[in-house]
Structure formats: structure tokens, C-alpha cells
Design an enzyme around this catalytic site. Structure first.
Site, short mmCIF file in Angstrom:
data_model
loop_
_atom_site.label_atom_id
_atom_site.label_comp_id
_atom_site.label_asym_id
_atom_site.label_seq_id
_atom_site.Cartn_x
_atom_site.Cartn_y
_atom_site.Cartn_z
N GLU A 251 -6.20 0.30 -7.12
CA GLU A 251 -7.27 -0.60 -7.55
C GLU A 251 -8.20 -0.90 -6.39
OE1 GLU A 251 -5.82 -4.28 -9.21
OE2 GLU A 251 -5.43 -3.33 -11.12
N LYS A 253 -9.90 -3.00 -3.78
CA LYS A 253 -9.52 -4.26 -3.15
C LYS A 253 -10.82 -4.97 -2.80
CE LYS A 253 -6.69 -6.20 0.48
NZ LYS A 253 -7.68 -7.22 0.79
N ARG A 258 -9.52 -15.03 -3.52
CA ARG A 258 -8.62 -14.91 -4.66
C ARG A 258 -8.71 -16.17 -5.52
NH1 ARG A 258 -2.73 -12.46 -4.13
NH2 ARG A 258 -2.00 -12.57 -6.27
N ARG A 273 -6.08 -19.25 -3.30
CA ARG A 273 -4.84 -18.58 -2.90
C ARG A 273 -3.82 -19.60 -2.42
NH1 ARG A 273 -2.26 -16.88 1.40
NH2 ARG A 273 -1.27 -14.83 1.46
N GLU A 303 -10.62 -11.67 -8.13
CA GLU A 303 -11.28 -11.93 -6.86
C GLU A 303 -12.71 -12.37 -7.15
OE1 GLU A 303 -9.34 -11.56 -4.24
OE2 GLU A 303 -10.60 -11.30 -2.48
N PHE A 343 -7.80 -8.98 -11.85
CA PHE A 343 -6.76 -7.96 -11.61
C PHE A 343 -5.38 -8.27 -12.18
CE2 PHE A 343 -7.26 -10.20 -7.46
CZ PHE A 343 -5.99 -10.78 -7.36
N ARG A 420 6.10 -11.54 -1.06
CA ARG A 420 5.42 -10.38 -0.52
C ARG A 420 6.38 -9.22 -0.64
NH1 ARG A 420 1.09 -10.18 2.47
NH2 ARG A 420 1.19 -12.30 3.25
P1 ATP Z 1 -2.19 -11.70 1.93
O1 ATP Z 1 -2.92 -12.31 0.77
O2 ATP Z 1 -1.48 -10.45 1.56
O3 ATP Z 1 -1.40 -12.66 2.74
P2 ATP Z 1 -4.69 -11.71 3.17
O4 ATP Z 1 -4.93 -13.07 2.63
O5 ATP Z 1 -5.08 -11.40 4.57
O6 ATP Z 1 -3.22 -11.23 2.96
P3 ATP Z 1 -5.47 -9.23 2.28
O7 ATP Z 1 -4.62 -8.63 3.31
O8 ATP Z 1 -6.90 -8.93 2.40
O9 ATP Z 1 -5.40 -10.77 2.17
O10 ATP Z 1 -4.91 -8.73 0.85
C1 ATP Z 1 -4.50 -9.43 -0.26
C2 ATP Z 1 -5.65 -10.03 -1.07
O11 ATP Z 1 -6.53 -9.06 -1.61
C3 ATP Z 1 -5.18 -10.75 -2.33
O12 ATP Z 1 -4.67 -12.00 -2.06
C4 ATP Z 1 -6.46 -10.81 -3.15
O13 ATP Z 1 -7.18 -11.96 -2.82
C5 ATP Z 1 -7.26 -9.62 -2.69
N1 ATP Z 1 -7.51 -8.60 -3.72
C6 ATP Z 1 -8.68 -7.96 -3.89
N2 ATP Z 1 -8.63 -7.07 -4.87
C7 ATP Z 1 -7.37 -7.12 -5.37
C8 ATP Z 1 -6.71 -6.41 -6.41
N3 ATP Z 1 -7.31 -5.46 -7.14
N4 ATP Z 1 -5.41 -6.72 -6.64
C9 ATP Z 1 -4.79 -7.67 -5.91
N5 ATP Z 1 -5.38 -8.37 -4.91
C10 ATP Z 1 -6.65 -8.10 -4.64
#
Ligand code: ATP
Length: 588
Positions: A251, A253, A258, A273, A303, A343, A420
């Protein structure tokens, strides 16, 4: 239940640093607590009145607490302050000063119950507006008047946000499993209940009333946020396939914030989040959800991304940050509009989907929403090879995403709330580089505008010059930085260069609405240069199958009419810039 029982337990808990002992003490307290107040006692032991997502804090400033104490203890404020300097702890100061007072007074004290303490603190938390300070003060003085010195110690710490017994969520879950859940072996079920409701008080209440059966039947509930499922990270498609098996869904990103949306009829709440309520920051997104989430009741995730509505392009995350504000929300909405890319579906019209496989949830998500420009489902693809995954990844980058999320499919691919794990793996662009310099690019095509830009160009297709081949290679699509005057004059300036199809000197995989012979040169500032499967600039020179793209381009306002198209930035220079910037990043 007497508050004294709680204060005694706190005193013992405070005296130990061992988690097991702390758990045992908490188990004893929870067992002693009558079931109807169990939830309140659980909140209180963590220094709260409600689960965090309610955003309700007791919120008594230290100054006010000191004043209340002075009144209750019959002392001058200056005396209290001196003692506080000595002890460094408002709780101890309360205890020592009140114990001195107690020896000198005799009067009838009412026994403090846990209910009363909770209710008075709750009133204090909810008092606002004019006269709030006095009301809070009177409420606190009333409590302290009936408190024993030991009780006063914990009340003072609680109201000022200094309870800090060190009882983490996980310790409460352990204690609940032992006290009411039939033992530690059932802890996972209790933890799951917590993960899907974020409310330890409610979990405590249900497990005490209905035991482990209650935990098995525990469901997600609209307006109680589900703790988010998080992703692991890997650096290559091959490793991702090793983890996820023979196929997975990839998918886009999206690079925004979030959002977990909860909807019941017209009522909508958005959680961040971190599970804070953020509906007030995004009234436009709330309205979008009301209109486009067709399910009556739903908990969905997506998102929220800043958008350029005229070009339909995603804007960088930094722009979304302008929406993080309490005031001027209206202005921010028009300056930084957002779209939602959905998503996941956790609950739809009476059905809890958290235990369902990913693709079932995606179907539920599709059924629960009406697609529109502003609320769409995340772009995705079922892939069966590393090569396919990589290709999709590059499309995602090209479209302004920061990478892809690779998601497991099949029966085990449930929504792992609060965890996680390897069911989701993120694969991000690690070869981006920052641009500091402007480039001069040639206009080779244009796309029609929509909305406010109807009749004008929405975006221009821009190219670098390939000196060796004497061609113009597309490198970006730019719709930003143009003033109204620019928008009005560009069609005029470009009309004389219009050609019926792509010019023979132009290499492009994109289909523009209008094509031009290479003539007009514009100065552009981009945020970064990335590899791209779509743009033709320096194709294959850095990586096979990839060209270069300039991301988040903006017209600086300079028409480089002093330059011929052959004087524009060359593809070779762009490749050089890409390499140099990579170097700067690795040196930094
Ligand atoms: P994490 O949320 O894993 O602690 P982070 O806050 O630094 O890490 P990222 O590493 O950028 O965030 O990756 C996770 C985030 O990506 C998700 O919390 C969500 O907000 C975002 N995201 C974007 N597109 C999607 C998708 N298609 N499916 C799931 N998450 C997505």
C-alpha cells in the site's frame, strides 16, 4: 470504601521498587475494592480520573493547592512555602503540617470515602470559567478538612499531578489477571481488551463483573480509541518477502497524520496516533467523514494528508503541521486543505473486524465509504514478487508518498491493536536527497486545472535538457508557486508553442493534456531529488529502470526568458545534484 484503605496501599506500594511486590500489593487493593468503584480506584492509582483519551485532567496549579493547604492547616502561605522548600514534595508538606494541626484541634471529621474523593476531584476537573479558581479552592479545602494527614498527602499529590506511584498499564493488567481473571495465564485476553478500548477502568469493571468470559466477549466500542497497530521496518523487498510469504498487499505509505475516526450517526470523533481527540483541529475532515463514511457506525483508520486541491498533489508533511493549532483553524483550513486516505476498518455497523484478516477488513472499508476526491482508500496492490513490490514502491514515491506499507494477507492477518509486529512492514525511501539550489526547467506540457483553476493550467510538465541526445527529459510536474497573474498569462505565453502531440525532442512517459515545443524556461525550487520510474531525466544513469524526479517543486516567480531551452539545467547536472546531495546526507 474508605479512602484510608487506598492511602495505606499507596504507602506500601511507594515503599517498594520491585515490580512483583508492587503487583501483589495492587492485587490486594483491587480485591478489597468493591466492584462498583473498581474503575475509579484504577484511574486514581494512576493519578487520573478518566482514561487518557478523554483529555480530562484534574489540573490544579501548585499555587492554588498551596493556598488550599494553608487554609485547611490554618497556616500562612509563607510557612507552607518554607516547608515545601525543605521537603520538595507537596504531599509530605501537607502530611507534616496537617499532623501538627490535628494535635491542636478537635472537631468532627467525616470519614473520607473513595467515592467522595473521586467526585470532588471530578468536580474540580470540570470546573471552568469565571470563579473557577475559588470553586476549586473551596472544594479542595473541604476535602483536606476531612482528610487524615496520610490521606492529605496523597490527595495533594493527586491534584497537582505528582502521584507517580510507578504503576504502569502493564502492572495493572497483571494485577487484574491475578485478582479477577483467573490467573496470569489469562493476561493476554485482558491485554487485548485494553488494546481495543484504551480504558483500563472499563476493562477492570468488566473483568471483575464477568470474569474471563467478559474479556472473551469484549468488543471494540465506538468513541473508545483502539490502540494502533504498528509496523516493523525492513530495507529490501527480498527481506519483506521472506517475512510475509509468497504474496502480500503493498500500500502507498502516505506522509501525513494517522487518524482513527469514530462515527455514530452524525457524531464523529477523530483520534490521533497518540489517541488524543483532534476533531477540533480538523472540522473539514469531520465533515468529510459525515458525508463520505456511509456506514451508520464505524471505526476506521486512515492518513490525513495536506493537499493542493487545484493540482490534486499531496503536499509535504510540514504543511500539515500548520493544522496543529487551537486558533485560526478556519484560515488554516483554506490555506492547508486535507484529504483522507483510508487504510483499515476495525468496526462497521455492529461488527468487530479486529480479528478478521486484512483483506476482509479492506472489503468492509470499501463497503463503509463512498469514494470522493477527498476521501479515498489507500492505493494498493497484491504482489507476488520482490520485483513487483519494488515497482509499486517507485510508483508510490512518484506520487508523493514516502514509501510503502507491506501487509500480510491470509487468516492470521488480524488487526494487532497496540502491537508492533511483522504483519505490517514499512519500506521507506532511503535514497532521498535534499535540494538546496534552484534549477531552470523547460515547459514541455501542461495539465488542465480543476476547481478554482478551471480554464487555466493546473500544473506544468517540466524537463531537463539532455545535451548528448539533444532531447528534453521530463523531471517533474509543478502546480505550485504560481500567482493569479501567472495563471492568467501562462496560456497566452505558451499558446504560440503549442503542438498537437508530444514534441519529437521531448521524452516522457506521462500523457500531458497540452504539449509544447521546448521554449519557455522557468526557475524552480524543489525539496529533493528522488529516483523515479516515471520521469525520464537521467534514465538508467543512477539505477537501471529509474530516472530522476524533483519532488515538491515550486515556481520561484522567475521566467528565465533570458535562457534558451538548451541553456536549462541538464540531465547530467541533475544526476550530479542527486549524487552530491546523497553525499551530504551520509556525511551529516
Ligand atoms: P510508527 O507509527 O511505526 O511508530 P512512525 O510514527 O515514525 O512509526 P512511520 O514509520 O512513518 O511512522 O510508519 C507508520 C505510519 O505510517 C502509520 O502510523 C500511519 O500513520 C502511516 N501510514 C501511511 N500510510 C499507511 C498505510 N497505507 N497503512 C498503514 N499506515 C500508513
Amino acid at each position: 470504601m474508605d479512602y484510608a484503605t487506598i492511602a495505606d496501599a499507596y504507602e506500601k506500594i511507594e515503599a517498594t521498587t520491585k515490580r512483583l511486590e508492587m503487583t501483589d500489593l495492587l492485587v490486594a487493593l483491587l480485591k478489597e475494592t468493591p466492584k462498583p468503584v473498581l474503575d475509579k480506584v484504577v484511574y486514581l492509582t494512576q493519578g487520573k480520573l478518566y482514561p487518557d483519551f478523554e483529555g480530562i485532567e484534574i489540573g490544579v496549579a501548585e499555587r492554588l493547592a498551596l493556598k488550599a493547604l494553608a487554609r485547611a492547616a490554618g497556616r500562612k502561605e509563607s510557612e507552607i512555602e518554607t516547608d515545601l522548600q525543605r521537603s520538595g514534595d507537596i504531599g509530605e508538606t501537607a502530611q507534616s503540617l496537617l499532623s501538627k494541626k490535628k494535635q491542636a484541634t478537635f472537631g468532627v471529621q467525616k470519614t473520607l470515602t473513595a467515592q467522595r474523593v473521586y467526585e470532588v476531584l471530578d468536580k474540580m476537573a470540570k470546573t471552568s470559567g469565571s470563579g473557577a479558581v475559588d470553586t476549586k479552592m473551596n472544594l479542595l479545602v473541604g476535602l483536606l478538612a476531612d482528610a487524615s494527614p496520610k490521606e492529605a498527602k496523597y490527595i495533594m499529590r493527586t491534584v497537582t499531578g505528582n502521584l507517580r506511584l510507578g504503576i504502569a498499564d502493564m502492572t495493572v493488567l497483571d494485577a487484574l489477571a491475578i485478582a479477577y481473571g483467573g490467573g496470569k495465564e489469562n493476561r493476554d485476553l485482558i491485554e487485548r481488551a485494553y488494546n481495543i478500548s484504551s480504558d483500563l477502568g472499563r476493562v477492570a469493571h468488566v473483568v471483575a463483573e464477568n470474569g474471563i468470559e467478559g474479556m472473551k466477549q469484549y468488543q471494540v466500542t465506538v468513541f473508545e480509541p483502539v490502540r494502533p497497530m504498528l509496523a516493523e521496518r525492513l530495507a529490501s523487498p527480498e527481506e519483506i518477502f521472506e517475512k510475509l510469504g509468497s504474496k502480500c498487499v503493498v500500500e502507498y505509505k502516505y506522509d501525513g497524520e494517522r487518524i482513527q475516526l469514530h462515527k455514530k450517526g452524525d457524531e464523529v470523533v477523530l483520534f490521533s496516533r497518540r489517541l488524543e481527540k483532534i476533531s477540533d483541529q480538523y472540522p473539514d475532515a469531520v465533515e468529510l467523514v459525515r458525508q463520505k463514511v456511509t456506514a451508520q457506525e464505524a471505526i476506521l483508520e486512515g492518513e490525513c494528508v495536506a493537499m493542493d486541491l487545484e493540482t490534486g498533489e499531496m503536499r509535504p508533511f510540514q504543511e500539515l503541521m500548520h493544522r496543529r493549532r487551537k486558533y485560526g483553524v478556519k484560515e488554516a483550513i483554506s490555506e492547508y486543505p486535507v484529504s483522507l486516505f483510508m487504510f483499515d476498518a476495525l468496526y462497521v455497523d455492529g461488527k468487530d473486524y479486529t480479528q478478521e484478516p486484512f483483506q476482509t477488513r479492506r472489503k468492509a472499508l470499501e463497503a463503509a465509504t463512498a469514494k470522493s476526491d477527498r476521501l479515498t482508500l489507500a492505493q494498493q496492490k497484491l504482489v507476488r514478487s520482490a520485483k513487483e513490490l519494488e515497482a509499486f514502491f517507485e510508483e508510490a514515491i512518484e506520487d508523493g508518498c514516502e514509501g510503502v506499507m507491506c501487509k500480510a494477507v491470509g487468516t492470521g492477518s488480524v488487526y494487532q491493536a497496540g502491537a508492533r509486529g511483522w504483519l505490517w512492514i514499512k519500506y521507506k525511501r532511503d535514497y532521498k536527497s535534499e535540494m538546496s539550489d534552484t534549477v531552470d526547467l523547460v515547459v514541455v506540457g501542461a495539465f488542465h486545472g480543476r476547481g478554482k483553476r478551471a480554464g487555466a493550467y493546473g500544473a506544468l510538465l517540466l524537463a531537463t535538457y539532455n545535451k548528448e541526445a539533444d532531447t528534453f527529459e521530463t523531471v517533474t510536474k509543478c502546480g505550485t508557486g504560481f500567482t493569479d497573474k501567472d495563471l492568467a498569462q501562462l496560456p497566452e505565453m505558451l499558446r504560440k508553442h503549442e503542438v498537437p502531440r508530444k514534441h519529437s525532442r521531448v521524452t516522457s512517459t506521462l500523457e500531458a493534456d497540452v504539449w509544447f515545443e521546448p521554449a519557455l524556461v522557468l526557475e524552480i525550487l524543489g525539496a529533493e531529488i528522488t529516483l523515479s520510474p516515471i520521469h525520464m531525466c537521467a534514465m538508467n544513469s543512477i539505477r537501471k529502470g529509474s530516472g530522476l524526479a524533483i519532488r515538491f517543486p515550486r515556481f520561484t516567480g522567475k521566467y528565465r526568458t533570458d535562457k534558451a531551452p538548451e541553456d536549462a539545467t541538464t540531465s547530467l547536472e541533475a544526476a550530479e545534484m542527486y549524487r552530491n546531495q546523497l553525499k551530504t546526507i551520509s556525511e551529516a
